[in-house]
Scaffold this motif. Structure first.
Motif, PDB file in Angstrom:
ATOM      1  N   ASP A   1       0.814  -1.221   0.000  1.00 50.22           N
ATOM      2  CA  ASP A   1       0.000   0.000   0.000  1.00 50.22           C
ATOM      3  C   ASP A   1       0.845   1.269   0.000  1.00 50.22           C
ATOM      4  OD1 ASP A   1      -2.168  -1.665   0.083  1.00 50.22           O
ATOM      5  OD2 ASP A   1      -2.775  -1.165   2.135  1.00 50.22           O
ATOM      6  N   HIS A   2       2.159   1.164   0.118  1.00 50.35           N
ATOM      7  CA  HIS A   2       3.027   2.338   0.215  1.00 50.35           C
ATOM      8  C   HIS A   2       3.608   2.780  -1.128  1.00 50.35           C
ATOM      9  CE1 HIS A   2       3.346   2.726   4.664  1.00 50.35           C
ATOM     10  NE2 HIS A   2       2.973   1.454   4.608  1.00 50.35           N
ATOM     11  N   ALA A   3       3.214   2.145  -2.212  1.00 48.46           N
ATOM     12  CA  ALA A   3       3.847   2.443  -3.502  1.00 48.46           C
ATOM     13  C   ALA A   3       3.686   3.906  -3.897  1.00 48.46           C
ATOM     14  CB  ALA A   3       3.279   1.530  -4.582  1.00 48.46           C
ATOM     15  N   ASP A   4       2.470   4.431  -3.849  1.00 44.73           N
ATOM     16  CA  ASP A   4       2.247   5.820  -4.267  1.00 44.73           C
ATOM     17  C   ASP A   4       2.926   6.802  -3.325  1.00 44.73           C
ATOM     18  OD1 ASP A   4       0.766   4.896  -6.381  1.00 44.73           O
ATOM     19  OD2 ASP A   4      -1.181   5.315  -5.471  1.00 44.73           O
ATOM     20  N   GLU A   5       2.829   6.528  -2.041  1.00 50.07           N
ATOM     21  CA  GLU A   5       3.458   7.393  -1.038  1.00 50.07           C
ATOM     22  C   GLU A   5       4.959   7.465  -1.261  1.00 50.07           C
ATOM     23  OE1 GLU A   5       3.689   7.694   3.847  1.00 50.07           O
ATOM     24  OE2 GLU A   5       2.907   5.886   2.895  1.00 50.07           O
ATOM     25  N   ALA A   6       5.582   6.300  -1.409  1.00 49.07           N
ATOM     26  CA  ALA A   6       7.031   6.261  -1.601  1.00 49.07           C
ATOM     27  C   ALA A   6       7.445   6.957  -2.883  1.00 49.07           C
ATOM     28  CB  ALA A   6       7.514   4.808  -1.600  1.00 49.07           C
ATOM     29  N   ALA A   7       6.656   6.797  -3.939  1.00 49.75           N
ATOM     30  CA  ALA A   7       6.978   7.457  -5.208  1.00 49.75           C
ATOM     31  C   ALA A   7       6.939   8.969  -5.059  1.00 49.75           C
ATOM     32  CB  ALA A   7       6.002   7.006  -6.293  1.00 49.75           C
ATOM     33  N   ALA A   8       5.965   9.487  -4.302  1.00 41.65           N
ATOM     34  CA  ALA A   8       5.876  10.928  -4.080  1.00 41.65           C
ATOM     35  C   ALA A   8       7.084  11.437  -3.299  1.00 41.65           C
ATOM     36  CB  ALA A   8       4.577  11.265  -3.347  1.00 41.65           C
ATOM     37  N   TYR A   9       7.501  10.696  -2.287  1.00 40.26           N
ATOM     38  CA  TYR A   9       8.657  11.105  -1.498  1.00 40.26           C
ATOM     39  C   TYR A   9       9.931  11.074  -2.339  1.00 40.26           C
ATOM     40  CZ  TYR A   9       5.635  10.313   2.594  1.00 40.26           C
ATOM     41  OH  TYR A   9       4.632  10.345   3.520  1.00 40.26           O
ATOM     42  N   ALA A  10      10.126   9.991  -3.099  1.00 40.85           N
ATOM     43  CA  ALA A  10      11.336   9.867  -3.913  1.00 40.85           C
ATOM     44  C   ALA A  10      11.402  10.962  -4.962  1.00 40.85           C
ATOM     45  CB  ALA A  10      11.382   8.492  -4.573  1.00 40.85           C
ATOM     46  N   ALA A  11      10.258  11.295  -5.570  1.00 43.73           N
ATOM     47  CA  ALA A  11      10.236  12.344  -6.588  1.00 43.73           C
ATOM     48  C   ALA A  11      10.575  13.697  -5.982  1.00 43.73           C
ATOM     49  CB  ALA A  11       8.867  12.386  -7.259  1.00 43.73           C
ATOM     50  N   ALA A  12      10.065  13.969  -4.782  1.00 45.05           N
ATOM     51  CA  ALA A  12      10.361  15.245  -4.134  1.00 45.05           C
ATOM     52  C   ALA A  12      11.846  15.350  -3.796  1.00 45.05           C
ATOM     53  CB  ALA A  12       9.520  15.395  -2.868  1.00 45.05           C
ATOM     54  N   LEU A  13      12.430  14.282  -3.291  1.00 51.71           N
ATOM     55  CA  LEU A  13      13.858  14.312  -2.963  1.00 51.71           C
ATOM     56  C   LEU A  13      14.714  14.466  -4.218  1.00 51.71           C
ATOM     57  CD1 LEU A  13      13.874  11.558  -0.202  1.00 51.71           C
ATOM     58  CD2 LEU A  13      14.369  13.994   0.137  1.00 51.71           C
ATOM     59  N   ALA A  14      14.303  13.802  -5.305  1.00 51.84           N
ATOM     60  CA  ALA A  14      15.033  13.964  -6.568  1.00 51.84           C
ATOM     61  C   ALA A  14      14.943  15.402  -7.054  1.00 51.84           C
ATOM     62  CB  ALA A  14      14.476  13.001  -7.615  1.00 51.84           C
ATOM     63  N   ARG A  15      13.772  16.005  -6.886  1.00 53.41           N
ATOM     64  CA  ARG A  15      13.592  17.417  -7.275  1.00 53.41           C
ATOM     65  C   ARG A  15      14.552  18.321  -6.507  1.00 53.41           C
ATOM     66  NH1 ARG A  15       7.921  20.778  -6.346  1.00 53.41           N
ATOM     67  NH2 ARG A  15       8.868  22.822  -6.067  1.00 53.41           N
ATOM     68  N   ALA A  16      14.865  17.941  -5.270  1.00 52.37           N
ATOM     69  CA  ALA A  16      15.777  18.746  -4.449  1.00 52.37           C
ATOM     70  C   ALA A  16      17.234  18.418  -4.717  1.00 52.37           C
ATOM     71  CB  ALA A  16      15.455  18.540  -2.980  1.00 52.37           C
ATOM     72  N   GLY A  17      17.483  17.489  -5.640  1.00 57.79           N
ATOM     73  CA  GLY A  17      18.859  17.210  -6.036  1.00 57.79           C
ATOM     74  C   GLY A  17      19.458  15.931  -5.496  1.00 57.79           C
ATOM     75  N   ALA A  18      18.681  15.117  -4.779  1.00 57.99           N
ATOM     76  CA  ALA A  18      19.214  13.845  -4.291  1.00 57.99           C
ATOM     77  C   ALA A  18      19.457  12.924  -5.479  1.00 57.99           C
ATOM     78  CB  ALA A  18      18.234  13.199  -3.313  1.00 57.99           C
ATOM     79  N   PRO A  19      20.670  12.413  -5.652  1.00 57.48           N
ATOM     80  CA  PRO A  19      20.995  11.676  -6.865  1.00 57.48           C
ATOM     81  C   PRO A  19      20.464  10.249  -6.861  1.00 57.48           C
ATOM     82  CG  PRO A  19      22.887  11.722  -5.418  1.00 57.48           C
ATOM     83  CD  PRO A  19      21.835  12.592  -4.770  1.00 57.48           C
ATOM     84  N   GLU A  20      20.107   9.756  -8.039  1.00 55.43           N
ATOM     85  CA  GLU A  20      19.751   8.352  -8.198  1.00 55.43           C
ATOM     86  C   GLU A  20      20.911   7.492  -7.707  1.00 55.43           C
ATOM     87  OE1 GLU A  20      17.006   5.370  -9.970  1.00 55.43           O
ATOM     88  OE2 GLU A  20      16.799   7.551  -9.970  1.00 55.43           O
ATOM     89  N   GLY A  21      20.613   6.511  -6.850  1.00 53.68           N
ATOM     90  CA  GLY A  21      21.662   5.663  -6.306  1.00 53.68           C
ATOM     91  C   GLY A  21      22.404   6.259  -5.134  1.00 53.68           C
ATOM     92  N   GLY A  22      21.990   7.456  -4.690  1.00 56.10           N
ATOM     93  CA  GLY A  22      22.634   8.095  -3.552  1.00 56.10           C
ATOM     94  C   GLY A  22      22.212   7.471  -2.238  1.00 56.10           C
TER      95      GLY A  22
END
Length: 242
Positions: A21-42
């Motif tokens: 049930d956390h798929a959408d929630e986690a995707a929103a969090y990951a997208a926000a962190l990526a927007r702030a510059g957190a690198p893929e694989g970081g």
């Protein structure tokens, strides 16, 4: 006192809150962190990871270190996420002596019930965010969007069954807390037992959140939380200056 849900009832937790049930929630969090510059694989530090439901998705994009105050909940997360580092720790006081590309603090931050506790959690996150890194704080509610509500949950795994009423309300609108009452009916081996579990959680205005996170050293912006209309309408995306 630790809520029963994070202790004696943890063997039932997957029936209340399935990781899927956390798929959408986690995707929103990951997208926000990526927007702030957190690198893929970081690297990512999660404070209050609980049973690891969000991490089971976020680990696809980040190398995760998961922390929680409850040993029983950490054990659930280890079983779900054996490829992640797990450490016991309190988000108010944890100091690992290393920094991460991203720090995630979602609904566990609601257990900060005073401004001092919230400031301590913000200081912990900042201490573990590398210069130029990002942090995300996602409380269930802010004062402006809080409203009383109730939800029903049901879960079965063949051997056991759970039914739960979750009732969120504010006993005293003049203070900085609200209550979440859980009424569980638990069935196993032909027997049913009832358990009541009360959680007292913190409730702060958006301006208070921004003030505390800014005082910790972050630059703060509000971002949409589009996956769930029943909770807060925004979350706090933070950047630590380089």
């Amino acid at each position: 006192m630790q809520p029963v849900l994070y202790g004696a009832l943890t063997p039932w937790y997957h029936l209340l809150d399935p990781a899927a049930d956390h798929a959408d929630e986690a995707a929103a969090y990951a997208a926000a962190l990526a927007r702030a510059g957190a690198p893929e694989g970081g690297t990512l530090l999660e404070l209050g990871a609980g049973a690891g439901g969000n991490a089971s998705f976020i680990k696809r994009r980040f190398r995760c270190t998961l922390t929680d105050l409850s040993p029983a909940m950490l054990a659930l997360s280890r079983a779900l996420n054996p490829d992640c580092e797990h450490l016991a720790g309190d988000m108010r006081t944890l100091r690992l002596g290393r920094a991460f590309d991203a720090v995630l603090v979602h609904d566990a931050v609601c257990y900060m019930t005073t401004r001092a506790e919230l400031a301590a959690a913000a200081a912990t996150a900042f201490a573990h965010t590398r210069p130029g890194g990002a942090a995300l704080f996602a409380p269930d509610f802010v004062r402006e969007s809080f409203r009383e509500r109730s939800e029903l949950y049901a879960g079965d795994d063949g051997a056991r069954a759970l039914r739960c009423l979750e009732w969120t309300w504010d006993p005293d609108p003049a203070d900085d807390t609200y209550a979440v009452e859980y009424a569980f009916l638990l069935r196993a081996q032909g027997e049913v037992k009832a358990v009541h579990d009360r959680h007292v959680e913190g409730l702060f205005a958006r301006a208070t959140w921004i003030e505390i996170l800014s005082a910790a050293g972050y630059r703060v912006e509000l971002v949409d939380r589009p996956f769930d209309d029943t909770t807060t309408d925004s979350i706090f995306l933070c950047r630590r200056p380089a």
